[in-house]
Design a protein around this motif. Sequence first.
Motif, PDB file in Angstrom:
ATOM      1  N   UNK A 123       0.824  -1.341  -0.107  1.00 43.85           N
ATOM      2  CA  UNK A 123       0.069  -0.111  -0.060  1.00 43.85           C
ATOM      3  C   UNK A 123       1.063   1.124   0.002  1.00 43.85           C
ATOM      4  N   UNK A 124       0.934   1.769  -1.067  1.00 42.73           N
ATOM      5  CA  UNK A 124       1.624   3.304  -1.142  1.00 42.73           C
ATOM      6  C   UNK A 124       3.053   2.998  -1.232  1.00 42.73           C
ATOM      7  N   UNK A 125       3.760   1.997  -1.386  1.00 42.65           N
ATOM      8  CA  UNK A 125       4.960   1.721  -1.583  1.00 42.65           C
ATOM      9  C   UNK A 125       5.827   2.172  -2.690  1.00 42.65           C
ATOM     10  N   UNK A 126       6.958   2.584  -2.564  1.00 38.34           N
ATOM     11  CA  UNK A 126       7.738   2.961  -3.771  1.00 38.34           C
ATOM     12  C   UNK A 126       7.846   2.034  -4.759  1.00 38.34           C
ATOM     13  N   UNK A 184      -4.010  -2.150  -2.926  1.00 39.32           N
ATOM     14  CA  UNK A 184      -5.164  -1.674  -2.116  1.00 39.32           C
ATOM     15  C   UNK A 184      -5.898  -0.557  -3.132  1.00 39.32           C
ATOM     16  N   UNK A 185      -7.224  -1.077  -3.418  1.00 38.08           N
ATOM     17  CA  UNK A 185      -7.991  -0.105  -4.084  1.00 38.08           C
ATOM     18  C   UNK A 185      -8.076   1.339  -3.731  1.00 38.08           C
ATOM     19  N   UNK A 186      -7.978   1.439  -2.290  1.00 32.66           N
ATOM     20  CA  UNK A 186      -8.063   3.105  -1.846  1.00 32.66           C
ATOM     21  C   UNK A 186      -6.783   3.906  -2.204  1.00 32.66           C
ATOM     22  N   UNK A 187      -5.650   3.177  -2.872  1.00 33.11           N
ATOM     23  CA  UNK A 187      -4.283   3.876  -3.144  1.00 33.11           C
ATOM     24  C   UNK A 187      -4.915   4.588  -4.501  1.00 33.11           C
ATOM     25  N   UNK A 188      -6.045   4.260  -5.037  1.00 34.59           N
ATOM     26  CA  UNK A 188      -6.817   5.209  -6.118  1.00 34.59           C
ATOM     27  C   UNK A 188      -6.046   4.790  -7.466  1.00 34.59           C
ATOM     28  N   UNK A 189      -6.024   5.972  -8.680  1.00 30.08           N
ATOM     29  CA  UNK A 189      -5.450   5.662  -9.871  1.00 30.08           C
ATOM     30  C   UNK A 189      -4.019   5.652 -10.108  1.00 30.08           C
ATOM     31  N   UNK A 197      -2.316   3.854  -7.744  1.00 30.01           N
ATOM     32  CA  UNK A 197      -1.887   2.302  -7.510  1.00 30.01           C
ATOM     33  C   UNK A 197      -2.209   1.616  -8.730  1.00 30.01           C
ATOM     34  N   UNK A 198      -3.269   1.898  -9.286  1.00 38.49           N
ATOM     35  CA  UNK A 198      -3.487   1.081 -10.693  1.00 38.49           C
ATOM     36  C   UNK A 198      -2.478   1.223 -11.588  1.00 38.49           C
ATOM     37  N   UNK A 199      -1.979   2.444 -11.892  1.00 38.37           N
ATOM     38  CA  UNK A 199      -0.959   2.662 -12.894  1.00 38.37           C
ATOM     39  C   UNK A 199       0.423   2.260 -12.608  1.00 38.37           C
ATOM     40  N   UNK A 200       0.740   2.119 -11.326  1.00 38.89           N
ATOM     41  CA  UNK A 200       1.773   1.628 -10.713  1.00 38.89           C
ATOM     42  C   UNK A 200       1.827   0.123 -11.056  1.00 38.89           C
ATOM     43  N   UNK A 201       1.025  -0.700 -10.854  1.00 40.32           N
ATOM     44  CA  UNK A 201       0.762  -1.874 -10.858  1.00 40.32           C
ATOM     45  C   UNK A 201       0.928  -2.424 -12.441  1.00 40.32           C
ATOM     46  N   UNK A 202       0.413  -1.364 -13.230  1.00 42.18           N
ATOM     47  CA  UNK A 202       0.260  -1.582 -14.766  1.00 42.18           C
ATOM     48  C   UNK A 202       1.727  -1.616 -15.068  1.00 42.18           C
ATOM     49  N   UNK A 203       2.491  -0.514 -14.657  1.00 41.52           N
ATOM     50  CA  UNK A 203       3.753  -0.404 -14.987  1.00 41.52           C
ATOM     51  C   UNK A 203       4.822  -1.515 -14.655  1.00 41.52           C
ATOM     52  N   UNK A 204       4.545  -1.905 -13.439  1.00 36.29           N
ATOM     53  CA  UNK A 204       5.174  -3.107 -12.854  1.00 36.29           C
ATOM     54  C   UNK A 204       5.216  -4.318 -13.812  1.00 36.29           C
ATOM     55  N   UNK A 205       3.910  -4.541 -14.044  1.00 40.52           N
ATOM     56  CA  UNK A 205       3.320  -5.934 -14.719  1.00 40.52           C
ATOM     57  C   UNK A 205       4.423  -5.682 -16.381  1.00 40.52           C
ATOM     58  N   UNK A 206       4.099  -4.582 -16.622  1.00 47.07           N
ATOM     59  CA  UNK A 206       4.662  -4.392 -17.950  1.00 47.07           C
ATOM     60  C   UNK A 206       6.099  -4.550 -18.099  1.00 47.07           C
ATOM     61  N   UNK A 207       7.001  -4.247 -17.014  1.00 43.25           N
ATOM     62  CA  UNK A 207       8.394  -4.154 -17.179  1.00 43.25           C
ATOM     63  C   UNK A 207       8.957  -5.773 -16.507  1.00 43.25           C
ATOM     64  N   UNK A 208       7.876  -6.717 -16.311  1.00 46.14           N
ATOM     65  CA  UNK A 208       8.284  -7.843 -15.542  1.00 46.14           C
ATOM     66  C   UNK A 208       7.853  -8.978 -16.231  1.00 46.14           C
ATOM     67  N   UNK A 209       6.616  -8.829 -17.078  1.00 44.49           N
ATOM     68  CA  UNK A 209       5.819  -9.997 -17.216  1.00 44.49           C
ATOM     69  C   UNK A 209       6.536 -10.856 -18.056  1.00 44.49           C
ATOM     70  N   UNK A 210       7.740 -10.546 -18.791  1.00 45.38           N
ATOM     71  CA  UNK A 210       8.388 -11.793 -19.609  1.00 45.38           C
ATOM     72  C   UNK A 210       9.319 -12.416 -18.699  1.00 45.38           C
ATOM     73  N   UNK A 211       9.339 -12.139 -17.299  1.00 50.46           N
ATOM     74  CA  UNK A 211      10.186 -12.906 -16.286  1.00 50.46           C
ATOM     75  C   UNK A 211       9.634 -13.992 -15.669  1.00 50.46           C
ATOM     76  N   UNK A 242       7.859   3.777   7.165  1.00 52.25           N
ATOM     77  CA  UNK A 242       8.535   4.672   6.219  1.00 52.25           C
ATOM     78  C   UNK A 242       9.866   3.805   5.928  1.00 52.25           C
ATOM     79  N   UNK A 243      10.227   3.979   4.591  1.00 48.13           N
ATOM     80  CA  UNK A 243      11.451   3.458   4.173  1.00 48.13           C
ATOM     81  C   UNK A 243      12.303   4.617   3.243  1.00 48.13           C
ATOM     82  N   UNK A 244      13.714   4.477   3.156  1.00 46.83           N
ATOM     83  CA  UNK A 244      14.481   5.078   2.505  1.00 46.83           C
ATOM     84  C   UNK A 244      14.012   5.245   1.119  1.00 46.83           C
ATOM     85  N   UNK A 245      14.285   6.588   0.245  1.00 52.13           N
ATOM     86  CA  UNK A 245      13.928   6.501  -0.757  1.00 52.13           C
ATOM     87  C   UNK A 245      15.079   5.508  -1.718  1.00 52.13           C
ATOM     88  N   UNK A 246      16.245   5.565  -1.545  1.00 52.06           N
ATOM     89  CA  UNK A 246      17.352   4.584  -2.206  1.00 52.06           C
ATOM     90  C   UNK A 246      18.289   4.205  -1.199  1.00 52.06           C
TER      91      UNK A 246
END
Length: 653
Positions: free
Chosen positions: A169-172, A200-205, A207-221, A648-652
Amino acid sequence: MTGTCALLQDAGIRCRAAKHQTCGDLKLGSSKEIPGWTPPASPQRASPPRLLQHASGGDMAGGPQKMISLSNNGSLPRICTCIPFALLWGGLLTVVVCASLSQFCFYTLTAVLSIFTMSYSFDLSISSLIGAWRMRKATSQDWHGKLEGLFKQQPALQDVMNIVILPNYKEDEQMMLRSLEYIAASPMAKQSIKVVLAMEAREGASGTEKAERLIARTKHQFADIFATFHPANLPGDLTGKSSNTQWAYRQMLNRYSKDLSQLDISRVLLSVGDADTLWHPQYFSALTYTALSMPLEQRCWSFFQSPMLLFRNLDSAPAMTRVTGYATLLFELAGLTNQTIAPAFCYSSYSMTLAMANHPLVDGWDRDVIAEDHHMFCKCFFASARETVVTQNKLHRAPMAKVEPIYLPSTAFLVESDGYISSCHARFQQACRHSQGVAELSYTCLQYISLIRECGFFKLSCSAHFGSLAIIYKMTAVHMVNQVEAFAVILATVFAVPNLFRWSLAGGLSQLMGKVAAEGLAAALGQQSFGGLARWSIFSIFGTISPVLVLMICTSYVVVSDLLEGKLTQRRSEKADAEEHVDVSRDVQGFVGKTMNFVGKLKTLSTICFDYISWAHCTLIFYGLLPVMISTTKLLCNGQKCEYIVAAKPKQV
């Protein structure tokens, strides 16, 4: 026995006197007598477990399956929620009363608590040191090569499936991408690993866009990857990792139902991890090899846990936060290594078979809890105990649920925010959330009492009683006794320092030094009263500063230095693909990847020594005692209802 049958009938499951079923007897489909649960093909040998179809539509008209929960109505759940408060605050009150009425009683109590804490810490230190050696040994092996050898010997085992659920939920996004890359580094990723991004659906749009980008970048793996979106404000849901995991689990069953219905679900391995967890690239190979090497019944009731090393940002995290990382290492590694007295618990990122998660007495993760890892272990432990009594009708058979160690470490972040003070505050918030796990002590008591009421005290085996009491003992020792001991030592120090100061000014220190020179240290100390304080009262104050501390420092140093030198990272097999290699230097601060020089080793050791000596007791107070005091009070007043706070977690790195 009658009470247990009634309980299972309420849940939609009926007991048969002659044809009871085990975890290994679950079939696809449903029966009029036992929905989704039919007899084995052969009474002599349990058939491979198949997916249990859950009731839906008209089958749910009678209501959802009833599970034992602190959220249930009734006096017993309410009484159990009072137990942690009574133990902690009763202990603190006892210390205060003894300090007010009798100095002798107070110092005696403090000494006893210190002796217990020191003994417990000694066991942790020795066991974790053994565990550190086992990690070295495990990381030097080619687990995927061993798995391939097993497949050659038994080709029928190759239909194994690994499913990884990552609640977040709201992770980097970059942090999550890195976690996915580590999973993809497994040699099994493309063939048999399927990933579920539990959003989490409460993360809003976003969160949806983040999931789509992660799937697009890793689905071949991966063999497959998809996202689920846990709706907000579902009835019966407590916002947090557990309810999100259960939603993702249900969606996963729907997506793969056709495939799973054809499989032996004891060979379908579920792994749940945090968003920042970096699994060892050969973890899934070792997990699969270990699980398939077990007998069917043992595999069905086994969890699998890797040691968690919260050292990714060890350099930049505050010193008090680093001490919590060392403590987590000692507690979790020792728990995995030595389960003689008390069992190990699931922690953070763990694995299990679908056969256990799909069992009708388990039915996935509970939606009304926060600490899903410990809770899931306790739930499955008592499910195995009930199955032993009800479905097998063998009252003297020990419960089978157990955590099996996989000594390939996983790494994750310590809590860290922007700035030193904000990082300490963020760690305090996380400690308060972790301390909500005291509810698991109440839950364990509720399960144990319910089991006794259903089956009878004397009908349960000694192993069932011992296992239940061992869980209660471990939770009480960690959450209650250690905190009361810390409070008692603080009071003892407050009372003792003025007396010692006056004794020193009165010439006691100079007399002591003279006697030490003339008679020796032991004889001189034996003749001193230290301003009216008994000798054993000094031990009660400083008892924890002992060889145990040296052992703790040694264990922490061995593991941290091994991690920084690359001894705990991937050992590439001869047939490994290039994708199996991961650049650990990007993910662990201070990583050198080779044997450190003398200066590097001295710096690492000095840092660990400084952290322990300077901040150990402060850490126990601010990240232990105070959060537990708050959590037990909230549990008493509000039950399990509490706010889930994302750490909270470090940015990098």
